[in-house]
Design a protein around this motif. Sequence first.
Motif, PDB file in Angstrom:
ATOM      1  N   ASN A  81      -5.139  -1.093   9.346  1.00 43.99           N
ATOM      2  CA  ASN A  81      -4.465  -0.506   8.407  1.00 43.99           C
ATOM      3  C   ASN A  81      -3.774  -1.667   7.583  1.00 43.99           C
ATOM      4  O   ASN A  81      -3.268  -2.676   7.822  1.00 43.99           O
ATOM      5  CB  ASN A  81      -3.061   0.221   9.276  1.00 43.99           C
ATOM      6  CG  ASN A  81      -3.563   1.402  10.053  1.00 43.99           C
ATOM      7  OD1 ASN A  81      -4.312   1.297  11.226  1.00 43.99           O
ATOM      8  ND2 ASN A  81      -3.860   2.475   9.520  1.00 43.99           N
ATOM      9  N   LYS A  82      -4.023  -1.249   6.237  1.00 42.18           N
ATOM     10  CA  LYS A  82      -3.516  -2.200   5.156  1.00 42.18           C
ATOM     11  C   LYS A  82      -2.809  -1.585   4.157  1.00 42.18           C
ATOM     12  O   LYS A  82      -3.239  -1.127   3.171  1.00 42.18           O
ATOM     13  CB  LYS A  82      -4.562  -2.734   4.603  1.00 42.18           C
ATOM     14  CG  LYS A  82      -5.438  -3.978   5.531  1.00 42.18           C
ATOM     15  CD  LYS A  82      -6.226  -4.960   4.782  1.00 42.18           C
ATOM     16  CE  LYS A  82      -6.725  -5.862   5.772  1.00 42.18           C
ATOM     17  NZ  LYS A  82      -7.545  -7.136   5.166  1.00 42.18           N
ATOM     18  N   PRO A  83      -1.389  -0.968   4.432  1.00 41.46           N
ATOM     19  CA  PRO A  83      -0.847  -0.153   3.625  1.00 41.46           C
ATOM     20  C   PRO A  83      -0.012  -0.925   2.345  1.00 41.46           C
ATOM     21  O   PRO A  83       0.011  -2.044   2.368  1.00 41.46           O
ATOM     22  CB  PRO A  83       0.620   0.478   4.548  1.00 41.46           C
ATOM     23  CG  PRO A  83       0.678  -0.633   5.746  1.00 41.46           C
ATOM     24  CD  PRO A  83      -0.865  -1.161   6.002  1.00 41.46           C
ATOM     25  N   GLY A  84       0.409  -0.121   1.384  1.00 44.06           N
ATOM     26  CA  GLY A  84       0.874  -0.722   0.168  1.00 44.06           C
ATOM     27  C   GLY A  84       0.526   0.040  -1.075  1.00 44.06           C
ATOM     28  O   GLY A  84      -0.508  -0.201  -1.456  1.00 44.06           O
ATOM     29  N   GLY A  85       1.588   0.445  -1.728  1.00 43.90           N
ATOM     30  CA  GLY A  85       1.158   1.133  -3.057  1.00 43.90           C
ATOM     31  C   GLY A  85       0.257   2.142  -2.931  1.00 43.90           C
ATOM     32  O   GLY A  85      -0.450   2.345  -4.038  1.00 43.90           O
ATOM     33  N   GLY A  87      -2.408   2.369  -1.710  1.00 46.65           N
ATOM     34  CA  GLY A  87      -3.868   1.939  -1.372  1.00 46.65           C
ATOM     35  C   GLY A  87      -3.891   1.092  -2.813  1.00 46.65           C
ATOM     36  O   GLY A  87      -4.956   0.138  -2.648  1.00 46.65           O
ATOM     37  N   ALA A  88      -3.160   0.794  -3.572  1.00 48.03           N
ATOM     38  CA  ALA A  88      -3.316  -0.111  -4.627  1.00 48.03           C
ATOM     39  C   ALA A  88      -3.112  -1.576  -4.152  1.00 48.03           C
ATOM     40  O   ALA A  88      -3.887  -2.544  -4.831  1.00 48.03           O
ATOM     41  CB  ALA A  88      -2.269   0.233  -5.870  1.00 48.03           C
ATOM     42  N   VAL A  89      -2.425  -1.866  -3.317  1.00 48.09           N
ATOM     43  CA  VAL A  89      -2.210  -3.269  -2.723  1.00 48.09           C
ATOM     44  C   VAL A  89      -3.701  -3.742  -2.161  1.00 48.09           C
ATOM     45  O   VAL A  89      -4.096  -4.863  -2.411  1.00 48.09           O
ATOM     46  CB  VAL A  89      -1.214  -3.484  -1.793  1.00 48.09           C
ATOM     47  CG1 VAL A  89      -0.956  -4.907  -0.988  1.00 48.09           C
ATOM     48  CG2 VAL A  89       0.408  -3.127  -2.278  1.00 48.09           C
ATOM     49  N   PHE A  90      -4.072  -3.123  -1.251  1.00 46.57           N
ATOM     50  CA  PHE A  90      -5.494  -3.330  -0.877  1.00 46.57           C
ATOM     51  C   PHE A  90      -6.587  -3.589  -1.814  1.00 46.57           C
ATOM     52  O   PHE A  90      -7.425  -4.157  -1.635  1.00 46.57           O
ATOM     53  CB  PHE A  90      -5.724  -2.302   0.381  1.00 46.57           C
ATOM     54  CG  PHE A  90      -7.475  -2.410   0.844  1.00 46.57           C
ATOM     55  CD1 PHE A  90      -7.601  -3.460   1.756  1.00 46.57           C
ATOM     56  CD2 PHE A  90      -8.178  -1.672   0.334  1.00 46.57           C
ATOM     57  CE1 PHE A  90      -9.125  -3.697   1.938  1.00 46.57           C
ATOM     58  CE2 PHE A  90      -9.514  -1.543   0.443  1.00 46.57           C
ATOM     59  CZ  PHE A  90      -9.933  -2.850   1.666  1.00 46.57           C
ATOM     60  N   MET A  91      -6.435  -2.502  -2.584  1.00 44.97           N
ATOM     61  CA  MET A  91      -7.507  -2.453  -3.887  1.00 44.97           C
ATOM     62  C   MET A  91      -7.641  -3.838  -4.460  1.00 44.97           C
ATOM     63  O   MET A  91      -8.683  -4.606  -4.963  1.00 44.97           O
ATOM     64  CB  MET A  91      -7.480  -1.421  -4.837  1.00 44.97           C
ATOM     65  CG  MET A  91      -8.260  -0.229  -4.255  1.00 44.97           C
ATOM     66  SD  MET A  91     -10.106  -0.432  -3.983  1.00 44.97           S
ATOM     67  CE  MET A  91     -10.470  -1.014  -5.604  1.00 44.97           C
ATOM     68  N   ALA A  92      -6.452  -4.280  -4.713  1.00 41.78           N
ATOM     69  CA  ALA A  92      -6.351  -5.524  -5.546  1.00 41.78           C
ATOM     70  C   ALA A  92      -7.042  -6.787  -4.446  1.00 41.78           C
ATOM     71  O   ALA A  92      -7.579  -7.487  -5.256  1.00 41.78           O
ATOM     72  CB  ALA A  92      -4.663  -5.946  -5.879  1.00 41.78           C
ATOM     73  N   GLU A  93      -6.728  -6.864  -3.366  1.00 40.32           N
ATOM     74  CA  GLU A  93      -7.113  -7.791  -2.514  1.00 40.32           C
ATOM     75  C   GLU A  93      -8.842  -7.750  -2.432  1.00 40.32           C
ATOM     76  O   GLU A  93      -9.572  -8.517  -2.664  1.00 40.32           O
ATOM     77  CB  GLU A  93      -6.831  -7.622  -1.242  1.00 40.32           C
ATOM     78  CG  GLU A  93      -7.265  -8.684  -0.223  1.00 40.32           C
ATOM     79  CD  GLU A  93      -6.983  -8.303   1.283  1.00 40.32           C
ATOM     80  OE1 GLU A  93      -7.886  -8.637   2.099  1.00 40.32           O
ATOM     81  OE2 GLU A  93      -5.720  -7.588   1.487  1.00 40.32           O
ATOM     82  N   GLY A 205       1.726   6.386   3.396  1.00 41.42           N
ATOM     83  CA  GLY A 205       0.965   7.131   4.594  1.00 41.42           C
ATOM     84  C   GLY A 205       1.592   8.327   4.869  1.00 41.42           C
ATOM     85  O   GLY A 205       2.676   8.575   4.913  1.00 41.42           O
ATOM     86  N   GLY A 206       0.886   9.363   5.149  1.00 47.75           N
ATOM     87  CA  GLY A 206       1.298  10.769   5.398  1.00 47.75           C
ATOM     88  C   GLY A 206       2.206  10.781   6.882  1.00 47.75           C
ATOM     89  O   GLY A 206       2.959  11.442   6.717  1.00 47.75           O
ATOM     90  N   GLY A 207       1.705   9.679   7.755  1.00 47.82           N
ATOM     91  CA  GLY A 207       2.652   9.818   8.863  1.00 47.82           C
ATOM     92  C   GLY A 207       4.001   9.540   8.506  1.00 47.82           C
ATOM     93  O   GLY A 207       4.985  10.070   9.286  1.00 47.82           O
ATOM     94  N   GLU A 208       4.335   8.467   7.606  1.00 45.62           N
ATOM     95  CA  GLU A 208       5.527   8.067   7.328  1.00 45.62           C
ATOM     96  C   GLU A 208       6.359   9.235   6.754  1.00 45.62           C
ATOM     97  O   GLU A 208       7.560   9.531   6.826  1.00 45.62           O
ATOM     98  CB  GLU A 208       5.649   7.040   6.641  1.00 45.62           C
ATOM     99  CG  GLU A 208       5.375   5.829   7.409  1.00 45.62           C
ATOM    100  CD  GLU A 208       5.450   4.493   6.670  1.00 45.62           C
ATOM    101  OE1 GLU A 208       6.496   4.369   5.636  1.00 45.62           O
ATOM    102  OE2 GLU A 208       5.169   3.194   6.718  1.00 45.62           O
ATOM    103  N   ALA A 209       5.600   9.950   5.932  1.00 42.40           N
ATOM    104  CA  ALA A 209       6.262  10.951   5.097  1.00 42.40           C
ATOM    105  C   ALA A 209       6.645  12.426   6.066  1.00 42.40           C
ATOM    106  O   ALA A 209       7.433  12.820   5.930  1.00 42.40           O
ATOM    107  CB  ALA A 209       5.155  11.785   4.048  1.00 42.40           C
ATOM    108  N   ILE A 210       5.809  12.659   6.965  1.00 42.64           N
ATOM    109  CA  ILE A 210       6.176  13.622   7.999  1.00 42.64           C
ATOM    110  C   ILE A 210       7.274  13.079   8.759  1.00 42.64           C
ATOM    111  O   ILE A 210       8.106  13.801   9.193  1.00 42.64           O
ATOM    112  CB  ILE A 210       4.745  13.754   8.962  1.00 42.64           C
ATOM    113  CG1 ILE A 210       3.954  14.512   8.207  1.00 42.64           C
ATOM    114  CG2 ILE A 210       5.315  14.779  10.199  1.00 42.64           C
ATOM    115  CD1 ILE A 210       2.609  14.397   9.127  1.00 42.64           C
ATOM    116  N   THR A 211       7.362  11.785   9.229  1.00 36.45           N
ATOM    117  CA  THR A 211       8.751  11.305   9.923  1.00 36.45           C
ATOM    118  C   THR A 211       9.681  11.423   9.064  1.00 36.45           C
ATOM    119  O   THR A 211      11.006  11.941   9.863  1.00 36.45           O
ATOM    120  CB  THR A 211       8.403   9.849  10.432  1.00 36.45           C
ATOM    121  OG1 THR A 211       7.340   9.668  11.148  1.00 36.45           O
ATOM    122  CG2 THR A 211       9.729   9.224  11.001  1.00 36.45           C
TER     123      THR A 211
END
Length: 341
Positions: A81-85, A87-93, A205-211
Amino acid sequence: MLKLKRISAVMVAGALALSLGACSSKETAGSGKKESTGYPTKAISVVAPSGAGGGWDLTARSFTKVLSETKLVNQPLTVENKPGGGGAVFMAEYATQQVENNDMLFVNSPPIIINNLKKEGNSPYGYKNTTPLAQLTKDYGAIVVKKDSKYKDLKSVLEDVKKNPSKLTFAGGSAPGSMDHLISILPAYKYGVDPTKIKYVSYDGGGEAITALLGGNADVIGTDASSVKEFLKAGKIRVLAVTAAERLSGDFKDVPTAKEQGVDAEFTIWRGVFGPEKMSSEAKAYWEKTIDKLVNTPEWKTEVETQGWELEYKNSADFKTFLDEQEKQVQQLLEALGMQK
């Protein structure tokens, strides 16, 4: 210009087609025996560019689980799991540091296009900085409230938002201008509400939104239907509408579409698998053949049904053509909402 009458911001997540490449081999010195040097020779990492619990995470875990269970891949498979933006943070890497890393794949969906085209917080990298391998599934958007919410249908939410666009807090598992945001505001937009006036809070992520929803920090969330399935079964949430053209089956059979409620908002979510931009031809061929085998296994079909997805497979070439078409459609959608870069 796209008429947002029927927004098939057709974005599902992903069907992946991949084709097994020929193993190269070399002779072990002095023995005359052939030693395989073909891909893959080490563990494969599949990245979900989000936190746990959302559509990307579930897709990555289902993908790796069934590949392992069916022994289609003999090397170890792990999910990162590489969250951030959104998906944008992972895409940059990935697009800069993993450009030739055949051993790291990732799953994505419409945000890989949206993040690259939107105005706010856009990513300079998109699907053209990858090797699309396959679309695996499709899903739909869902408008969700807590089980004890006073809102019993989509129209009641939209009426309140029409009177006061900032009255309710909408939330989603992706950044402003990304997929969950578009799902959240699309019905209101179709109902005549200025989407720029709606209060939207993003989570990783959707999990955090549901929380956040269950904790009272959001009134409504827009997300993918499959990621709220277990919460629906547990009686913790109420799904006011799905963005499909027709009612879904199974656990969602009693949930009306937005269109049924007089709001012509459709949004399809594709999900797929991608490799690095400079993936070797051997690795690409391997994954094309392997994924093609995967989607035809009974284990995969059962997994897709269990997760509440629909199987919609496109091989590598068809997926790339589809993404090119979707880029044009998303551009028109963002322009209509005033969110294009």
